[in-house]
Design a protein around this motif. Structure first.
Motif, mmCIF file in Angstrom:
data_model
loop_
_atom_site.group_PDB
_atom_site.id
_atom_site.type_symbol
_atom_site.label_atom_id
_atom_site.label_comp_id
_atom_site.label_asym_id
_atom_site.label_seq_id
_atom_site.Cartn_x
_atom_site.Cartn_y
_atom_site.Cartn_z
ATOM 1 N N ASP A 31 0.818 -1.212 0.000
ATOM 2 C CA ASP A 31 0.000 0.000 0.000
ATOM 3 C C ASP A 31 0.852 1.262 0.000
ATOM 4 N N ASN A 32 0.534 2.160 -0.934
ATOM 5 C CA ASN A 32 1.231 3.442 -1.108
ATOM 6 C C ASN A 32 2.682 3.280 -1.552
ATOM 7 N N THR A 33 3.055 2.048 -1.951
ATOM 8 C CA THR A 33 4.393 1.797 -2.486
ATOM 9 C C THR A 33 4.282 1.310 -3.929
ATOM 10 N N LEU A 34 3.531 0.243 -4.149
ATOM 11 C CA LEU A 34 3.372 -0.287 -5.504
ATOM 12 C C LEU A 34 2.258 0.424 -6.281
ATOM 13 N N TYR A 35 1.478 1.232 -5.601
ATOM 14 C CA TYR A 35 0.544 2.118 -6.304
ATOM 15 C C TYR A 35 0.691 3.508 -5.689
ATOM 16 N N LEU A 199 19.617 -3.198 1.607
ATOM 17 C CA LEU A 199 19.538 -1.865 1.036
ATOM 18 C C LEU A 199 18.114 -1.350 1.236
ATOM 19 N N THR A 200 17.954 -0.067 1.502
ATOM 20 C CA THR A 200 16.621 0.463 1.778
ATOM 21 C C THR A 200 16.302 1.615 0.833
ATOM 22 N N VAL A 201 15.053 1.606 0.342
ATOM 23 C CA VAL A 201 14.593 2.642 -0.574
ATOM 24 C C VAL A 201 13.248 3.163 -0.070
ATOM 25 N N LEU A 202 13.184 4.462 0.188
ATOM 26 C CA LEU A 202 11.950 5.107 0.607
ATOM 27 C C LEU A 202 11.222 5.622 -0.630
ATOM 28 N N VAL A 203 9.978 5.189 -0.817
ATOM 29 C CA VAL A 203 9.170 5.583 -1.965
ATOM 30 C C VAL A 203 8.194 6.666 -1.519
ATOM 31 N N VAL A 204 8.308 7.836 -2.120
ATOM 32 C CA VAL A 204 7.437 8.955 -1.762
ATOM 33 C C VAL A 204 6.703 9.431 -3.004
ATOM 34 N N PRO A 205 5.515 10.018 -2.831
ATOM 35 C CA PRO A 205 4.755 10.489 -3.993
ATOM 36 C C PRO A 205 5.336 11.784 -4.538
ATOM 37 N N PRO A 206 5.154 12.036 -5.823
ATOM 38 C CA PRO A 206 5.663 13.282 -6.412
ATOM 39 C C PRO A 206 5.074 14.507 -5.734
ATOM 40 N N GLY A 207 5.916 15.515 -5.557
ATOM 41 C CA GLY A 207 5.442 16.784 -5.018
ATOM 42 C C GLY A 207 5.019 16.733 -3.574
ATOM 43 N N GLN A 208 5.439 15.691 -2.846
ATOM 44 C CA GLN A 208 5.138 15.576 -1.416
ATOM 45 C C GLN A 208 3.660 15.336 -1.122
ATOM 46 N N THR A 209 2.854 15.034 -2.147
ATOM 47 C CA THR A 209 1.445 14.732 -1.922
ATOM 48 C C THR A 209 1.332 13.377 -1.263
ATOM 49 N N VAL A 210 0.601 13.296 -0.160
ATOM 50 C CA VAL A 210 0.532 12.047 0.586
ATOM 51 C C VAL A 210 -0.900 11.684 0.928
ATOM 52 N N ALA A 211 -1.104 10.400 1.175
ATOM 53 C CA ALA A 211 -2.376 9.969 1.729
ATOM 54 C C ALA A 211 -2.459 10.476 3.167
ATOM 55 N N ALA A 212 -3.647 10.381 3.763
ATOM 56 C CA ALA A 212 -3.829 10.866 5.125
ATOM 57 C C ALA A 212 -2.826 10.200 6.061
ATOM 58 N N ASP A 227 18.623 4.530 2.630
ATOM 59 C CA ASP A 227 19.738 4.597 1.675
ATOM 60 C C ASP A 227 19.401 5.401 0.431
ATOM 61 N N HIS A 228 18.156 5.269 -0.049
ATOM 62 C CA HIS A 228 17.727 5.939 -1.278
ATOM 63 C C HIS A 228 16.314 6.455 -1.097
ATOM 64 N N VAL A 229 16.000 7.513 -1.813
ATOM 65 C CA VAL A 229 14.658 8.082 -1.840
ATOM 66 C C VAL A 229 14.258 8.260 -3.300
ATOM 67 N N THR A 230 13.024 7.895 -3.635
ATOM 68 C CA THR A 230 12.566 8.112 -5.012
ATOM 69 C C THR A 230 11.106 8.528 -5.039
ATOM 70 N N GLU A 231 10.791 9.441 -5.951
ATOM 71 C CA GLU A 231 9.417 9.831 -6.229
ATOM 72 C C GLU A 231 8.875 9.096 -7.451
ATOM 73 N N ASP A 232 9.736 8.348 -8.126
ATOM 74 C CA ASP A 232 9.370 7.652 -9.367
ATOM 75 C C ASP A 232 9.901 6.221 -9.283
ATOM 76 N N LEU A 233 9.080 5.325 -8.730
ATOM 77 C CA LEU A 233 9.552 3.965 -8.506
ATOM 78 C C LEU A 233 9.875 3.264 -9.822
ATOM 79 N N ALA A 234 9.043 3.419 -10.832
ATOM 80 C CA ALA A 234 9.308 2.764 -12.118
ATOM 81 C C ALA A 234 10.629 3.242 -12.703
ATOM 82 N N GLY A 235 10.841 4.540 -12.721
ATOM 83 C CA GLY A 235 12.080 5.081 -13.253
ATOM 84 C C GLY A 235 13.292 4.647 -12.447
ATOM 85 N N PHE A 236 13.143 4.623 -11.147
ATOM 86 C CA PHE A 236 14.225 4.182 -10.270
ATOM 87 C C PHE A 236 14.616 2.742 -10.580
#
Length: 246
Positions: A31-35, A199-212, A227-236
């Protein structure tokens, strides 16, 4: 809803090619990672948990929500708190809270292809139920790309972020943490994996928009265990696959 703090700059996976070449097992939260977090799935789940607790305890929705979030913070999941404090039957709870409308969830062919291209095995590790995970993965068009779903039932209701939950997961699937990577939308769920050698990757939504989210759910975003942060999981993942030798 609280606004997230500023994030550390994303580290380019291409700049650490050798780091990702050692990865054999790719572990994804659901949830909130793969979508994307802008979908209302988590909002639906959140609302259904509140209603369940309100009905169960005979209390106002506002008080139910307070208890829900208190248990979530203290026990890792609201369900774990309900099991400990109120002897709740987990199967009924999971069936109720995951009875959500997936109509607005579209297939994600680019992300599915990026996951498929990763070398080694791919796993989903969720604090939710396998049924919910399979339903979501089916809608996203990526169910066939994962060797297994490790859900809260498989974890014997020991949730992330506890160390016991992760050691159970690693043992159940024969995962070598030194050759694995963990993708999560909550930084606190990356602390133990990092300590265990993943290895750890934090997946965040573009523009800091988040669910509640509660403000405390943003804690740890700037800590060294991310270790890593990405707003674009597919691109990453596309860049990671290339760096890993695909």
């Amino acid at each position: 809803m609280s606004l997230p703090p500023s994030l550390p700059p994303s580290l380019s996976p291409s700049a650490s090619g050798d780091t990702f070449r050692r990865v054999h097992t790719w572990v994804f939260d659901l949830d909130n990672t793969l979508y994307p977090a802008h979908h209302d799935l988590w909002g639906q789940i959140d609302a259904r948990m509140k209603a369940y607790i309100s009905d169960l305890l005979g209390i106002a929705p506002e008080e139910a929500f307070r208890i829900q979030k208190d248990y979530y913070r203290r026990y890792g999941t609201s369900l774990r708190g309900l099991m400990i404090e109120h002897k709740v039957e987990p199967a009924a709870f999971l069936a109720h809270v995951h009875d959500v409308d997936l109509t607005g969830l579209d297939a994600a062919p680019r992300l599915a292809a990026a996951i498929e291209a990763l070398p080694g095995q791919k796993l989903v590790y969720t604090n939710g139920s396998e049924r919910h995970a399979r339903n979501v993965l089916g809608k996203l068009g990526m169910d066939a790309h994962f060797a297994a779903v490790h859900d809260i039932v498989a974890a014997e209701f020991h949730p992330k972020p506890t160390e016991e939950a992760y050691t159970r997961f690693l043992s159940a699937h024969g995962v070598d943490p030194a050759r694995s990577a963990m993708f999560e939308d909550l930084a606190r769920n990356l602390e133990v994996p990092h300590r265990l050698g993943m290895l750890t990757v934090l997946v965040v939504p573009p523009g800091q928009t988040v669910a509640a989210r509660e403000s405390w759910e943003f804690e740890g975003r700037e800590d060294a265990y991310v270790d890593h942060v990405t707003e674009d999981l597919a691109g990453f993942l596309e860049t990671v696959a290339e760096a890993a030798g695909n």
